[in-house]
Design a protein around this motif. Sequence first.
Motif, short mmCIF file in Angstrom:
data_model
loop_
_atom_site.label_atom_id
_atom_site.label_comp_id
_atom_site.label_asym_id
_atom_site.label_seq_id
_atom_site.Cartn_x
_atom_site.Cartn_y
_atom_site.Cartn_z
N LYS A 18 -0.37 17.26 -5.19
CA LYS A 18 -1.43 17.98 -5.90
C LYS A 18 -1.74 19.31 -5.24
O LYS A 18 -1.89 20.34 -5.91
CB LYS A 18 -2.70 17.12 -5.97
N HIS A 43 -4.20 17.19 1.30
CA HIS A 43 -3.42 17.99 0.35
C HIS A 43 -2.67 19.07 1.11
O HIS A 43 -3.27 19.96 1.71
CB HIS A 43 -4.36 18.60 -0.71
N THR A 131 -8.53 4.69 4.57
CA THR A 131 -8.26 5.78 5.51
C THR A 131 -9.29 5.80 6.65
O THR A 131 -9.17 6.61 7.55
CB THR A 131 -8.33 7.14 4.78
N SER A 239 -9.52 3.20 -4.15
CA SER A 239 -10.56 3.97 -3.47
C SER A 239 -11.86 3.73 -4.24
O SER A 239 -11.90 2.89 -5.15
CB SER A 239 -10.17 5.44 -3.41
#
Length: 422
Positions: A18, A43, A131, A239
Amino acid sequence: MKGKVDALLGIVFGDEGKGKVVDFFTPRYDVVARFAGGPNAGHTIIFGGQKFVLRSIPSGIFNENAINIIGNGCVIAPDLFMQEAQELEAAGYTLTQRLHISRRAHLILPTHRVLDRAYEAAKGKDRVGTTGKGIGPTYSDKAARVGLRVGDILDNFEEKYARLKARHEQILRDLHFTDYDIREEEARWMEGVAYMRRFPLKDTEIEINEMLDAGRSVLAEGAQGSLLDIDHGTYPFVSSSSTTIGGVCTGLGVAPSRIGRVFGIFKAYSTRVGAGPFPVELFDATGDRIRDIGHEYGAVTGRNRRCGWIDLVALRYAITINGVTDLVMMKSDVLDTFETIRVCTAYKKGDDVLCHMPYDTAGWEAVYEDVPGWKTSLSAVRSEKDFPKAFADYIAYLEKALDAPIRIVSVGPDREETVMRE
Ligand code: GDP
Ligand code: IMO
Ligand code: MG
């Protein structure tokens, strides 16, 4: 498109590329806005021999003319935000006037990160493999109506902070998770709070709509991927935010009628990081080979990404949920040396065969079709007319199977290594 919000959404398990594509697109947009997630995202953007990994800051930041917005649907950790912003400032980018933060975005406290660890430890073998950035606990507090928002740092903050921290400490005691020390982290976090005050902390939903009314264009940058969406993902291995198209509306405060094109981004193969079902996962040398060539190690945690062939069942589902108008295929070059490319077209369990996404993908196996590999390096290709025939055939095959056009093909990590198709 003027006056519209286009969205670029990861449509699988995240890490589709992305950041690269948002950065590539940015010259076409006046505004780039993140609408969900937080520093669980990583990212990667590569240009001119430089590499940056952004977590909370939108990937439009390298275009000096674009306004970048961290929207109300995001969660933000002041200490990590400060570190990320200072790295960009050290590289010569001035941020303060062109990076706007929603006052409604929620704050990730140091104790949210401890809670993330505590909840994972309590889940044992059923852990999500988060994470560790405190994402789940922060969104939980948002839903429980006890969270702290960016706007809170402007007024009587110490007291509000102490109250929420005390609540977290009580939960941690109840969980018997007391072996932690956040004093240093907390000092740095408070420094981050002070640092954040120099940015425009705004009602960004009003700002975005005013810009759209004035005919300006907005690109909404997704984080994570559709299969990690709290509603539509492989729950509970997801998530905690809305990573799909609905999240663009709630996470930025824009109406569905404002949405223009929806770019769905995926890799020419599949990866997943963290736990949860993954029917196309390869446990053999082919999986290792994809991981090695694709450098499939997490940008945030450094973990090995699980690898497999492309999954059309998952892609079709995500295209439907998001109303994808245009597809973006990444990392095509990673398959350059493969004799045969496999494509998962359905799932099977015993005699049952499914072509659509089941309620729970656990226990389902992939059914494959094989297509010939192109066995040529794509890295130098910049135009569709130079695609090797087998690669052009692979694209045509996917477009037909997915019933959507592949508009952009990425053939390497650099901004330049990108092919636009008409
Ligand atoms: P994101 O989270 O969706 O922005 O993706 P990540 O940055 O986590 O992971 C994508 C990784 O693939 C990064 O290391 C990129 O530099 C790299 N990448 C992006 N596009 C390509 C491509 O077309 N080919 C190759 N070989 N690498 C790519
Ligand atoms: P980007 O934006 C890939 C995964 C984690 C874990 C699950 C929940 O870079 O594509 P969380 O910390 O969010 O509670 O973890 O989601 N995950 C990601 N996987 N890319 C991401 O972001 C991810 N963000 C979270 O590995 O399985
Ligand atoms: Mg990533």
